[in-house]
Scaffold this motif. Structure first.
Motif, PDB file in Angstrom:
ATOM      1  N   VAL A  77       0.888  -1.183   0.000  1.00 63.59           N
ATOM      2  CA  VAL A  77       0.000   0.000   0.000  1.00 63.59           C
ATOM      3  C   VAL A  77       0.921   1.228   0.000  1.00 63.59           C
ATOM      4  O   VAL A  77       1.297   1.736   1.060  1.00 63.59           O
ATOM      5  CB  VAL A  77      -0.897   0.024   1.268  1.00 63.59           C
ATOM      6  N   PRO A  78       1.313   1.722  -1.170  1.00 64.76           N
ATOM      7  CA  PRO A  78       2.332   2.783  -1.218  1.00 64.76           C
ATOM      8  C   PRO A  78       1.991   4.035  -0.400  1.00 64.76           C
ATOM      9  O   PRO A  78       2.900   4.761   0.005  1.00 64.76           O
ATOM     10  CB  PRO A  78       2.424   3.113  -2.720  1.00 64.76           C
ATOM     11  N   LEU A  79       0.698   4.258  -0.103  1.00 60.21           N
ATOM     12  CA  LEU A  79       0.321   5.398   0.736  1.00 60.21           C
ATOM     13  C   LEU A  79       1.002   5.335   2.104  1.00 60.21           C
ATOM     14  O   LEU A  79       1.175   6.345   2.782  1.00 60.21           O
ATOM     15  CB  LEU A  79      -1.211   5.419   0.924  1.00 60.21           C
ATOM     16  N   ASN A  80       1.414   4.127   2.498  1.00 59.54           N
ATOM     17  CA  ASN A  80       2.050   3.944   3.800  1.00 59.54           C
ATOM     18  C   ASN A  80       3.372   4.713   3.908  1.00 59.54           C
ATOM     19  O   ASN A  80       3.796   5.075   4.999  1.00 59.54           O
ATOM     20  CB  ASN A  80       2.281   2.454   4.067  1.00 59.54           C
ATOM     21  N   ILE A  81       3.998   4.973   2.767  1.00 59.74           N
ATOM     22  CA  ILE A  81       5.275   5.707   2.799  1.00 59.74           C
ATOM     23  C   ILE A  81       5.013   7.120   3.335  1.00 59.74           C
ATOM     24  O   ILE A  81       5.791   7.662   4.101  1.00 59.74           O
ATOM     25  CB  ILE A  81       5.903   5.735   1.383  1.00 59.74           C
ATOM     26  N   LYS A  82       3.860   7.675   2.949  1.00 61.67           N
ATOM     27  CA  LYS A  82       3.486   9.010   3.409  1.00 61.67           C
ATOM     28  C   LYS A  82       2.892   8.967   4.822  1.00 61.67           C
ATOM     29  O   LYS A  82       3.181   9.829   5.645  1.00 61.67           O
ATOM     30  CB  LYS A  82       2.452   9.580   2.425  1.00 61.67           C
ATOM     31  N   HIS A  83       2.049   7.988   5.073  1.00 54.45           N
ATOM     32  CA  HIS A  83       1.390   7.880   6.381  1.00 54.45           C
ATOM     33  C   HIS A  83       1.673   6.506   6.982  1.00 54.45           C
ATOM     34  O   HIS A  83       0.869   5.586   6.878  1.00 54.45           O
ATOM     35  CB  HIS A  83      -0.130   8.046   6.242  1.00 54.45           C
ATOM     36  N   PRO A  84       2.835   6.354   7.618  1.00 54.05           N
ATOM     37  CA  PRO A  84       3.217   5.039   8.154  1.00 54.05           C
ATOM     38  C   PRO A  84       2.358   4.625   9.347  1.00 54.05           C
ATOM     39  O   PRO A  84       1.544   5.403   9.842  1.00 54.05           O
ATOM     40  CB  PRO A  84       4.674   5.254   8.576  1.00 54.05           C
ATOM     41  N   LEU A  85       2.581   3.406   9.788  1.00 55.48           N
ATOM     42  CA  LEU A  85       1.758   2.839  10.866  1.00 55.48           C
ATOM     43  C   LEU A  85       1.789   3.692  12.136  1.00 55.48           C
ATOM     44  O   LEU A  85       0.799   3.754  12.859  1.00 55.48           O
ATOM     45  CB  LEU A  85       2.222   1.406  11.168  1.00 55.48           C
ATOM     46  N   GLU A  86       2.900   4.382  12.391  1.00 52.55           N
ATOM     47  CA  GLU A  86       2.979   5.240  13.585  1.00 52.55           C
ATOM     48  C   GLU A  86       1.956   6.373  13.524  1.00 52.55           C
ATOM     49  O   GLU A  86       1.611   6.959  14.540  1.00 52.55           O
ATOM     50  CB  GLU A  86       4.373   5.879  13.740  1.00 52.55           C
ATOM     51  N   GLU A  87       1.520   6.725  12.320  1.00 47.40           N
ATOM     52  CA  GLU A  87       0.468   7.755  12.188  1.00 47.40           C
ATOM     53  C   GLU A  87      -0.904   7.104  12.071  1.00 47.40           C
ATOM     54  O   GLU A  87      -1.875   7.571  12.657  1.00 47.40           O
ATOM     55  CB  GLU A  87       0.677   8.554  10.884  1.00 47.40           C
ATOM     56  N   LEU A  88      -0.959   6.036  11.278  1.00 45.41           N
ATOM     57  CA  LEU A  88      -2.260   5.414  10.989  1.00 45.41           C
ATOM     58  C   LEU A  88      -2.895   4.786  12.232  1.00 45.41           C
ATOM     59  O   LEU A  88      -4.084   4.990  12.503  1.00 45.41           O
ATOM     60  CB  LEU A  88      -2.091   4.353   9.886  1.00 45.41           C
ATOM     61  N   MET A  89      -2.103   4.040  12.979  1.00 44.01           N
ATOM     62  CA  MET A  89      -2.690   3.299  14.115  1.00 44.01           C
ATOM     63  C   MET A  89      -3.280   4.242  15.170  1.00 44.01           C
ATOM     64  O   MET A  89      -4.423   4.039  15.600  1.00 44.01           O
ATOM     65  CB  MET A  89      -1.665   2.322  14.723  1.00 44.01           C
ATOM     66  N   PRO A  90      -2.563   5.298  15.588  1.00 42.00           N
ATOM     67  CA  PRO A  90      -3.199   6.227  16.545  1.00 42.00           C
ATOM     68  C   PRO A  90      -4.446   6.892  15.964  1.00 42.00           C
ATOM     69  O   PRO A  90      -5.426   7.112  16.684  1.00 42.00           O
ATOM     70  CB  PRO A  90      -2.108   7.266  16.821  1.00 42.00           C
ATOM     71  N   ALA A  91      -4.448   7.189  14.663  1.00 43.29           N
ATOM     72  CA  ALA A  91      -5.638   7.800  14.047  1.00 43.29           C
ATOM     73  C   ALA A  91      -6.830   6.842  14.145  1.00 43.29           C
ATOM     74  O   ALA A  91      -7.962   7.259  14.377  1.00 43.29           O
ATOM     75  CB  ALA A  91      -5.359   8.165  12.586  1.00 43.29           C
ATOM     76  N   CYS A  92      -6.562   5.547  13.995  1.00 40.41           N
ATOM     77  CA  CYS A  92      -7.632   4.538  14.118  1.00 40.41           C
ATOM     78  C   CYS A  92      -8.153   4.506  15.551  1.00 40.41           C
ATOM     79  O   CYS A  92      -9.367   4.488  15.780  1.00 40.41           O
ATOM     80  CB  CYS A  92      -7.110   3.148  13.743  1.00 40.41           C
ATOM     81  N   VAL A  93      -7.234   4.486  16.509  1.00 42.44           N
ATOM     82  CA  VAL A  93      -7.647   4.448  17.919  1.00 42.44           C
ATOM     83  C   VAL A  93      -8.454   5.708  18.250  1.00 42.44           C
ATOM     84  O   VAL A  93      -9.509   5.636  18.891  1.00 42.44           O
ATOM     85  CB  VAL A  93      -6.410   4.322  18.844  1.00 42.44           C
ATOM     86  N   ASN A  94      -7.991   6.862  17.783  1.00 43.90           N
ATOM     87  CA  ASN A  94      -8.709   8.114  18.072  1.00 43.90           C
ATOM     88  C   ASN A  94     -10.101   8.135  17.455  1.00 43.90           C
ATOM     89  O   ASN A  94     -11.007   8.756  17.987  1.00 43.90           O
ATOM     90  CB  ASN A  94      -7.914   9.324  17.553  1.00 43.90           C
ATOM     91  N   TYR A  95     -10.245   7.478  16.326  1.00 47.44           N
ATOM     92  CA  TYR A  95     -11.547   7.470  15.644  1.00 47.44           C
ATOM     93  C   TYR A  95     -12.621   6.839  16.534  1.00 47.44           C
ATOM     94  O   TYR A  95     -13.798   7.184  16.449  1.00 47.44           O
ATOM     95  CB  TYR A  95     -11.441   6.709  14.315  1.00 47.44           C
ATOM     96  N   LEU A  96     -12.181   5.938  17.400  1.00 49.86           N
ATOM     97  CA  LEU A  96     -13.134   5.238  18.278  1.00 49.86           C
ATOM     98  C   LEU A  96     -13.934   6.191  19.158  1.00 49.86           C
ATOM     99  O   LEU A  96     -15.057   5.877  19.558  1.00 49.86           O
ATOM    100  CB  LEU A  96     -12.395   4.236  19.162  1.00 49.86           C
ATOM    101  N   ALA A  97     -13.363   7.359  19.456  1.00 51.08           N
ATOM    102  CA  ALA A  97     -14.085   8.329  20.294  1.00 51.08           C
ATOM    103  C   ALA A  97     -15.358   8.799  19.597  1.00 51.08           C
ATOM    104  O   ALA A  97     -16.324   9.197  20.249  1.00 51.08           O
ATOM    105  CB  ALA A  97     -13.175   9.515  20.597  1.00 51.08           C
ATOM    106  N   HIS A  98     -15.381   8.760  18.271  1.00 52.98           N
ATOM    107  CA  HIS A  98     -16.541   9.237  17.512  1.00 52.98           C
ATOM    108  C   HIS A  98     -17.343   8.089  16.897  1.00 52.98           C
ATOM    109  O   HIS A  98     -18.478   8.267  16.489  1.00 52.98           O
ATOM    110  CB  HIS A  98     -16.090  10.134  16.349  1.00 52.98           C
ATOM    111  N   ALA A  99     -16.724   6.935  16.761  1.00 47.48           N
ATOM    112  CA  ALA A  99     -17.297   5.853  15.944  1.00 47.48           C
ATOM    113  C   ALA A  99     -18.629   5.362  16.498  1.00 47.48           C
ATOM    114  O   ALA A  99     -18.827   5.342  17.710  1.00 47.48           O
ATOM    115  CB  ALA A  99     -16.310   4.685  15.878  1.00 47.48           C
ATOM    116  N   PRO A 100     -19.535   4.973  15.606  1.00 48.70           N
ATOM    117  CA  PRO A 100     -20.816   4.445  16.064  1.00 48.70           C
ATOM    118  C   PRO A 100     -20.697   3.029  16.634  1.00 48.70           C
ATOM    119  O   PRO A 100     -21.598   2.544  17.275  1.00 48.70           O
ATOM    120  CB  PRO A 100     -21.669   4.437  14.789  1.00 48.70           C
ATOM    121  N   ARG A 101     -19.586   2.375  16.392  1.00 56.74           N
ATOM    122  CA  ARG A 101     -19.343   1.049  16.964  1.00 56.74           C
ATOM    123  C   ARG A 101     -18.141   1.171  17.894  1.00 56.74           C
ATOM    124  O   ARG A 101     -17.337   2.091  17.745  1.00 56.74           O
ATOM    125  CB  ARG A 101     -19.011   0.042  15.859  1.00 56.74           C
TER     126      ARG A 101
END
Ligand code: SAH
Ligand code: SF4
Length: 378
Positions: A231-255
């Motif tokens: 997933v070449p987008l990972n070069i721009k947004h590596p896991l160190e950015e993506l994973m916290p963004a996923c965790v933070n999304y939980l504050a708003h997520a309907p699930r």
């Protein structure tokens, strides 16, 4: 002519006000269009004749032309829509016992270039408009009600897992999502509308604020080195950015979880060691492992990828490692294989097929669009 499919309720209200009409007229109009699938202003019987005449002069309700429709033995239906300029997009309806899911496209092509995705190999043509995104649901819902002879709603779930990266088309996506959720239109629950993304981190944060719906993130690898490759987008947004963004999304997520999609590629990302690495990744970013689920997707091969589908027993062994670590893990059933409607096959020889079918289809698409004909096999 303004196509009213482009407007969410807010925009339609502003439009009605510009025509010198009261705000509540917009609600009536919106319901006629989206709840009843009505395309003719003359049929909108509770609107004043003067308004109907005004609308006829400036507006229309028109979905894209249908290039082809294929129905699979398992009930899956795939439509190919003509979005002009030689571009076609696809939508897929997946019936199940307790729900009906529509898989929608958000772009013609995709710029992300994931190795295992035929849309990615095809490249990017353009963003779809709001009307082209919602038009897929509008068409499918009202077509299916006729086709299946049902009065009530047929589509209960939508997933933005067709062609394109939804968050790269954020401005058009959000009004379309709002229409899916609007009780005056499709009235879908936030939990049943899923945006799938390869990881546009900034837009993920915005989505949580603007229109929190269920979230699926296409992970596909347990570390940056492999994810950079797949997933070449990972070069721009590596896991160190993506994973916290996923965790933070939980504050708003309907699930209370997000879903990670993981495409199983033979000998590339499917070893037990990689499954253990995934467990560590999940544990590292969350307090427990219950903040996410995994959906393992058997890879749908296409020749240009040079990749192969993991063996079923490998998928099961991989799933077992995740499950034993307490992570809820499912293996996606492949649907609509016989009509090339499975994930990542959506773009498969679209261009060739289009050339063959476009002439016949043009004749039929007018019927489909206007009359929502029931015998639509092309
Ligand atoms: N661009 C978004 C949504 C569209 S792709 C995203 O990437 O999430 C929807 C899902 O189909 C993604 O999880 C993607 O990884 C998966 N997919 C793409 N190509 C595939 C293939 N050939 N076989 C199986 N899954 C595939
Ligand atoms: Fe685009 Fe999603 Fe395909 Fe990647 S997997 S190329 S982001 S459609």
């Amino acid at each position: 002519m303004v196509n009213l499919l482009e407007f969410d309720l807010e925009a339609l209200t502003a439009f009605c006000e510009r025509l010198g009409e009261k705000r509540f007229r917009a609600v009536q109009l919106f319901r006629w269009i989206h709840q009843r699938g009505c395309t003719s202003f003359d049929d909108m019987s509770d609107l004043a004749k003067s308004l109907r005449d005004k609308l006829k002069g400036v507006a229309c309700v028109r979905a894209m032309d249908v290039v082809s429709q294929h129905e699979s033995a398992d009930g899956t239906i795939k439509w190919l829509f003509d979005v002009g300029g030689g571009n076609v997009i696809e939508s897929v309806f997946i019936p199940e016992d307790d729900r009906g899911t529509l898989c929608l496209s958000t772009q013609a092509g995709c710029a992300m270039g994931c190795r295992f995705c035929s849309t990615g190999h095809q490249g990017f043509s353009r963003n779809l408009t709001t009307g082209e995104i919602i038009g897929q649901l509008w068409f499918a819902e009202h077509f299916l009600r006729k086709h299946l002879k049902r009065d009530e709603r047929v589509i209960s779930n939508t997933v933005m897992m067709g062609m394109g990266e939804p968050l790269q088309n954020y401005a058009a996506l959000v009004p379309a999502l709002k229409m899916m959720l609007d009780d005056h239109a499709y009235g879908l629950s936030r939990r049943r509308v899923t945006v799938s993304t390869s990881g546009l981190v900034k837009k993920l944060e915005l989505l949580g604020q603007d229109c929190p719906v269920a979230l699926a993130v296409s992970l596909h690898a347990p570390n940056n080195a492999l994810r950079d490759y797949l997933v070449p987008l990972n070069i721009k947004h590596p896991l160190e950015e993506l994973m916290p963004a996923c965790v933070n999304y939980l504050a708003h997520a309907p699930r209370d979880f997000i879903t990670f999609e993981y495409c199983m590629l033979d000998g590339v990302n499917d070893s037990d060691a990689q499954a253990h690495e995934l467990v560590q990744l999940v544990k590292h970013y969350g307090h427990s492992v219950s903040w996410c689920k995994f959906n393992l997707i058997p890879f749908n091969p296409f020749p240009a990828s040079g990749l192969h589908r993991s063996k079923p027993e490998r998928v099961l062994a991989f799933a077992k490692v995740l499950s034993e670590a307490g992570i809820t893990t499912t293996v996606r059933k492949t649907r609509g294989d016989d009509i090339d409607a499975a994930c990542g096959q959506l773009a498969g020889d679209v261009v060739d097929r289009t050339r063959v079918t476009i002439r016949i289809a043009r004749q039929r698409s007018a019927e489909l669009n206007a009359g929502l004909a029931t015998d639509a096999k092309i």
